[in-house]
Design a protein around this motif. Structure first.
Motif, PDB file in Angstrom:
ATOM      1  N   VAL A  62     -24.913   4.783  45.956  1.00  0.00           N
ATOM      2  CA  VAL A  62     -24.981   3.832  45.206  1.00  0.00           C
ATOM      3  C   VAL A  62     -25.284   4.662  43.865  1.00  0.00           C
ATOM      4  CG1 VAL A  62     -26.103   2.023  46.540  1.00  0.00           C
ATOM      5  CG2 VAL A  62     -27.603   3.886  45.495  1.00  0.00           C
ATOM      6  N   ALA A  63     -24.759   4.003  42.639  1.00  0.00           N
ATOM      7  CA  ALA A  63     -24.901   4.713  41.436  1.00  0.00           C
ATOM      8  C   ALA A  63     -25.084   3.806  40.304  1.00  0.00           C
ATOM      9  CB  ALA A  63     -23.770   5.669  41.203  1.00  0.00           C
ATOM     10  N   ASN A 117     -25.511  -1.299  32.338  1.00  0.00           N
ATOM     11  CA  ASN A 117     -25.270  -2.814  32.584  1.00  0.00           C
ATOM     12  C   ASN A 117     -24.715  -3.089  34.020  1.00  0.00           C
ATOM     13  OD1 ASN A 117     -23.052  -0.947  32.108  1.00  0.00           O
ATOM     14  ND2 ASN A 117     -21.691  -2.402  30.873  1.00  0.00           N
ATOM     15  N   PHE A 118     -24.539  -2.037  34.675  1.00  0.00           N
ATOM     16  CA  PHE A 118     -23.879  -2.194  35.990  1.00  0.00           C
ATOM     17  C   PHE A 118     -24.349  -1.202  37.058  1.00  0.00           C
ATOM     18  CE2 PHE A 118     -19.889  -4.024  33.860  1.00  0.00           C
ATOM     19  CZ  PHE A 118     -20.312  -5.266  34.039  1.00  0.00           C
ATOM     20  N   TYR A 119     -24.479  -1.447  38.150  1.00  0.00           N
ATOM     21  CA  TYR A 119     -24.470  -0.272  39.291  1.00  0.00           C
ATOM     22  C   TYR A 119     -23.604  -0.846  40.163  1.00  0.00           C
ATOM     23  CZ  TYR A 119     -28.017  -3.586  41.597  1.00  0.00           C
ATOM     24  OH  TYR A 119     -28.662  -4.603  42.269  1.00  0.00           O
ATOM     25  N   ALA A 120     -23.186   0.479  41.089  1.00  0.00           N
ATOM     26  CA  ALA A 120     -22.266   0.099  41.998  1.00  0.00           C
ATOM     27  C   ALA A 120     -22.491   0.761  43.428  1.00  0.00           C
ATOM     28  CB  ALA A 120     -20.881   0.742  41.707  1.00  0.00           C
ATOM     29  N   SER A 121     -21.981   0.348  44.733  1.00  0.00           N
ATOM     30  CA  SER A 121     -22.466   0.685  46.028  1.00  0.00           C
ATOM     31  C   SER A 121     -20.831   0.756  46.409  1.00  0.00           C
ATOM     32  CB  SER A 121     -23.042  -0.156  46.568  1.00  0.00           C
ATOM     33  OG  SER A 121     -22.664  -1.683  46.932  1.00  0.00           O
ATOM     34  N   GLY A 122     -20.789   1.967  47.539  1.00  0.00           N
ATOM     35  CA  GLY A 122     -19.803   2.028  48.278  1.00  0.00           C
ATOM     36  C   GLY A 122     -20.272   2.118  49.920  1.00  0.00           C
ATOM     37  N   GLY A 123     -19.346   1.823  50.867  1.00  0.00           N
ATOM     38  CA  GLY A 123     -19.806   1.723  52.012  1.00  0.00           C
ATOM     39  C   GLY A 123     -18.857   2.283  53.092  1.00  0.00           C
ATOM     40  N   TYR A 172     -22.534  -4.540  40.653  1.00  0.00           N
ATOM     41  CA  TYR A 172     -23.755  -5.358  40.313  1.00  0.00           C
ATOM     42  C   TYR A 172     -23.945  -5.317  38.815  1.00  0.00           C
ATOM     43  CZ  TYR A 172     -23.752  -4.462  45.356  1.00  0.00           C
ATOM     44  OH  TYR A 172     -23.330  -4.178  46.676  1.00  0.00           O
ATOM     45  N   HIS A 173     -24.723  -6.509  38.306  1.00  0.00           N
ATOM     46  CA  HIS A 173     -25.389  -6.403  37.101  1.00  0.00           C
ATOM     47  C   HIS A 173     -26.836  -6.191  37.264  1.00  0.00           C
ATOM     48  CE1 HIS A 173     -22.271  -9.013  35.292  1.00  0.00           C
ATOM     49  NE2 HIS A 173     -22.308 -10.061  36.379  1.00  0.00           N
ATOM     50  N   VAL A 174     -27.084  -4.794  36.408  1.00  0.00           N
ATOM     51  CA  VAL A 174     -28.331  -4.545  36.512  1.00  0.00           C
ATOM     52  C   VAL A 174     -29.519  -5.599  35.928  1.00  0.00           C
ATOM     53  CG1 VAL A 174     -29.926  -2.787  35.133  1.00  0.00           C
ATOM     54  CG2 VAL A 174     -27.486  -2.060  35.986  1.00  0.00           C
TER      55      VAL A 174
END
Length: 244
Positions: A99-100, A106-112, A120-122
């Motif tokens: 995650v970062a 404004n955003f954060y992201a995830s990978g899997g 996603y919206h912060v």
């Protein structure tokens, strides 16, 4: 020494510092802990996070929000002061590996492990959009310094650069090394450091030879600028100096 004292008898699965290094956040199972490093004490009781054991953790630049990924595939946004879960999204069908937060907050992201990148919206913690393209498990997601690009590293040794504004892939390149471990973006967003490993077999001596490499690339062109061997064991972290 302070961090060692805090975690000496703790089996923490993930940990992250606040940007001012005043706090340490760490996970044990599905519980999240926060510790004041200067005072060497825990700040209240642990917070239980939905979705199973914590598998990824990140703190935003202000220290007000924490992104938490789990083995069950959920991603939660946590308020670090109120110490509560603000929102939880279940967008992954497997373990969340990374995650970062965007520096723009404004955003954060995830990978899997499901090969998906979710953003996603912060402000709300709600899902914003999905980035398509990776063909293997995601090992690293990182935003560029201006928040415009998202760098995605997958287990098939491919590094992809996505433009967040238009939500599409703008560049991709594959590392020649046998194994791509993870990557990090320089503070100014100009360079990408890649931790990789080459594996060779010495037939005569019947043994495997692992060579750990660090490669520096230009983020926009993908051109390799520098490559050097590093460490006798697998690397566990990679970072640029703040003034790079």
């Amino acid at each position: 020494p302070t961090v060692y004292d805090a975690l000496r008898k703790v089996r923490a699965s993930r940990l992250a510092f606040s940007y001012d290094s005043a706090r340490l956040y760490y996970a044990v199972g599905n519980r999240l802990y926060r510790r004041n490093l200067a005072e060497r004490r825990e700040l209240g009781p642990p917070l239980e996070v939905p979705g199973g054991d914590v598998s990824a953790l990140a703190v935003n630049r202000t220290g007000a929000r924490i992104a938490v990924g789990t083995r069950g595939g959920s991603v939660s946004l946590v308020d670090s002061e109120a110490w509560k879960v603000l929102a939880t999204e279940e967008r992954h069908s497997g373990r969340v590996t990374t995650v970062a937060f965007s520096p723009a907050d404004n955003f954060y992201a995830s990978g899997g492990e499901d090969k998906k990148v979710q953003v996603y919206h912060v402000r709300t913690g709600m899902h914003a959009f999905t980035l398509e393209g990776p063909e293997n498990d995601i090992s690293t997601v990182r935003f560029s310094a201006d928040g415009r690009y998202l760098i995605v590293v997958s287990r098939d040794r491919t590094v992809r650069l996505f433009d967040v504004n238009v939500q599409r892939e703008v560049r991709a390149f594959k590392e020649s090394a046998k194994e791509l471990l993870f990557a990090e973006v320089s503070p100014d967003g100009a360079y990408l450091a890649v931790a990789a490993k080459d594996i060779d077999i010495d037939i005569r001596r019947n043994r495997r030879i692992d060579t750990r490499l660090v490669k520096i690339r230009d983020v926009k062109t993908g051109e390799e600028l520098l490559s050097f061997t590093a460490h006798d064991k697998d690397m566990t972290g990679l970072a640029f100096f703040p003034d790079t």
